[in-house]
Design an enzyme around this catalytic site. Sequence first.
Site, PDB file in Angstrom:
ATOM      1  N   TYR A 131      -0.315  -1.266   2.280  1.00  0.00           N
ATOM      2  CA  TYR A 131       1.009  -1.077   2.885  1.00  0.00           C
ATOM      3  C   TYR A 131       1.496   0.370   2.740  1.00  0.00           C
ATOM      4  O   TYR A 131       2.245   0.857   3.573  1.00  0.00           O
ATOM      5  CB  TYR A 131       2.036  -1.990   2.202  1.00  0.00           C
ATOM      6  CG  TYR A 131       2.210  -3.332   2.858  1.00  0.00           C
ATOM      7  CD1 TYR A 131       1.138  -4.208   2.988  1.00  0.00           C
ATOM      8  CD2 TYR A 131       3.455  -3.735   3.337  1.00  0.00           C
ATOM      9  CE1 TYR A 131       1.303  -5.438   3.575  1.00  0.00           C
ATOM     10  CE2 TYR A 131       3.622  -4.970   3.916  1.00  0.00           C
ATOM     11  CZ  TYR A 131       2.553  -5.821   4.040  1.00  0.00           C
ATOM     12  OH  TYR A 131       2.726  -7.046   4.622  1.00  0.00           O
ATOM     13  N   ASP A 209     -10.593 -15.414   0.425  1.00  0.00           N
ATOM     14  CA  ASP A 209     -11.008 -16.395   1.439  1.00  0.00           C
ATOM     15  C   ASP A 209     -11.076 -17.800   0.834  1.00  0.00           C
ATOM     16  O   ASP A 209     -10.620 -18.773   1.428  1.00  0.00           O
ATOM     17  CB  ASP A 209     -12.331 -15.975   2.102  1.00  0.00           C
ATOM     18  CG  ASP A 209     -13.400 -15.514   1.121  1.00  0.00           C
ATOM     19  OD1 ASP A 209     -13.110 -15.449  -0.101  1.00  0.00           O
ATOM     20  OD2 ASP A 209     -14.524 -15.222   1.558  1.00  0.00           O
ATOM     21  N   ASP A 233       1.351 -11.213   1.113  1.00  0.00           N
ATOM     22  CA  ASP A 233       2.117 -11.436   2.333  1.00  0.00           C
ATOM     23  C   ASP A 233       1.550 -12.642   3.070  1.00  0.00           C
ATOM     24  O   ASP A 233       2.282 -13.539   3.494  1.00  0.00           O
ATOM     25  CB  ASP A 233       2.048 -10.181   3.216  1.00  0.00           C
ATOM     26  CG  ASP A 233       2.801 -10.359   4.523  1.00  0.00           C
ATOM     27  OD1 ASP A 233       3.959 -10.836   4.466  1.00  0.00           O
ATOM     28  OD2 ASP A 233       2.233 -10.052   5.590  1.00  0.00           O
ATOM     29  N   ASP A 237       3.077 -16.972   3.072  1.00  0.00           N
ATOM     30  CA  ASP A 237       3.378 -17.756   4.275  1.00  0.00           C
ATOM     31  C   ASP A 237       2.543 -19.039   4.280  1.00  0.00           C
ATOM     32  O   ASP A 237       3.028 -20.111   4.631  1.00  0.00           O
ATOM     33  CB  ASP A 237       3.052 -16.960   5.555  1.00  0.00           C
ATOM     34  CG  ASP A 237       4.232 -16.145   6.065  1.00  0.00           C
ATOM     35  OD1 ASP A 237       5.051 -15.703   5.235  1.00  0.00           O
ATOM     36  OD2 ASP A 237       4.336 -15.948   7.301  1.00  0.00           O
TER      37      ASP A 237
HETATM   38  C1  IPM Z   1       7.619 -10.132   4.326  1.00  0.00           C
HETATM   39  C2  IPM Z   1       7.551  -9.455   5.660  1.00  0.00           C
HETATM   40  C3  IPM Z   1       7.450  -7.959   5.470  1.00  0.00           C
HETATM   41  C4  IPM Z   1       6.155  -7.677   4.731  1.00  0.00           C
HETATM   42  C5  IPM Z   1       7.559  -7.121   6.747  1.00  0.00           C
HETATM   43  C6  IPM Z   1       8.802  -7.434   7.533  1.00  0.00           C
HETATM   44  C7  IPM Z   1       7.469  -5.651   6.470  1.00  0.00           C
HETATM   45  O1  IPM Z   1       6.499  -9.973   6.409  1.00  0.00           O
HETATM   46  O2  IPM Z   1       8.527  -9.802   3.548  1.00  0.00           O
HETATM   47  O3  IPM Z   1       6.787 -11.010   4.037  1.00  0.00           O
HETATM   48  O4  IPM Z   1       5.073  -7.619   5.336  1.00  0.00           O
HETATM   49  O5  IPM Z   1       6.224  -7.512   3.506  1.00  0.00           O
HETATM   50 MN    MN Z   2       5.508 -11.707   5.487  1.00  0.00          MN
END
Ligand code: IPM
Ligand code: MN
Length: 356
Positions: A131, A209, A233, A237
């Site tokens: 990042y 993975d 990240d 999710d």
């Molecule tokens: C998160 C988001 C951010 C990230 C973006 C908006 C920069 O996806 O907080 O998970 O990738 O960290």
């Molecule tokens: Mn995210």
Amino acid sequence: MTPTVAVLPGDGVGPEVTRAALRVLEACLPVGTREAPVGGAALESTGDPLPAETLALCRESDAVLLGAVGGPRWEDAPVRPEKGLLRLRRELGVFANLRPSRYLGLPTPLREGLARHADILVVRELSSGVYFGEPRELGEDEAVNTWRVTAEEVRRVAEVAFDLARKRRRHVCSVDKANVLETSRLWRRVVTEVAADYPDVQLVHRHVDVASFDILRVPQSFDVILTDNLFGDILSDEAAAVSGAIGVLPSAALGSGPGLFEPVHGPAADLAGQGVVNPVGAILTVGLMLEHAFGRPRIARAIESAVVAALRERRTPDLGGKATTDQVTDAVLRHLEWSRWSADSEEEAAQADWGV
Ligand code: IPM
Ligand code: MN
């Protein structure tokens, strides 16, 4: 002294979810709030996704509550709104991102028997990795990003993960790609060194993975997942599969100064302005703020219970329901009121944490 919170609503549904979250925060603790623009909203008004005044306000506050940044409007903008958020994380020096996901009684894509026992805390390194690595560039025929991490960056986030594991089930799964990446080999070595100081916590290493399949296959086998910025990240999710929706996931980013508290979900521009966005991620984020910024874990637990109770009655459309943002928030507040009433009636809870 009354704690101060910088409120950065941001873009898309950000303003709606932060409004709901603030209603809950203010019902729990007297706080002084001040608002400032960030992301696309700040780009429009000042040309900078993180104006100097916004950063100054965050620095002088005790905690920062952020909604969401970005959206299709700024897809091709020369400066993207997300830059503002990344710079804010960097400037505040927040490096440990806590992203809990557990079963809340909602429908999930997982087999219920598995999801029911799952309670995962992703601890994502937030200040380094691909990042932030330099050089980075986007050319016509070639693009470059650099994945860089230092031993110290790994050590400090690993310590946070192990400390948190001690308050949970004492298990850390460190996720990397050590069979391919040098950065992951350093990661693995330093995490193993840190683990030596925590003989009571069990450590396993998994390649990303394998881990990403296991989150779906055996989610109940995870306790704390410790991982890098990009992997975290993605996996945070994915861990939403346990809770049932991204819209209910909270997060806290901690460093040595004010913490940054934001729901995991993004700006969801298509939902903005309709009053139907799920406020639960932002409300649980306030719980994390009360626990980690203001030392009020009992109120945080009360918020979690109130959310679970509210979700039995009212759900926004992303969870298959018909309720509005306000109706879900009202239900959470009603259940909170009830738990405060029952806590107050217990003697030892009389000097309870409630500030209002
Ligand atoms: C998160 C988001 C951010 C990230 C973006 C908006 C920069 O996806 O907080 O998970 O990738 O960290
Ligand atoms: Mn995210």
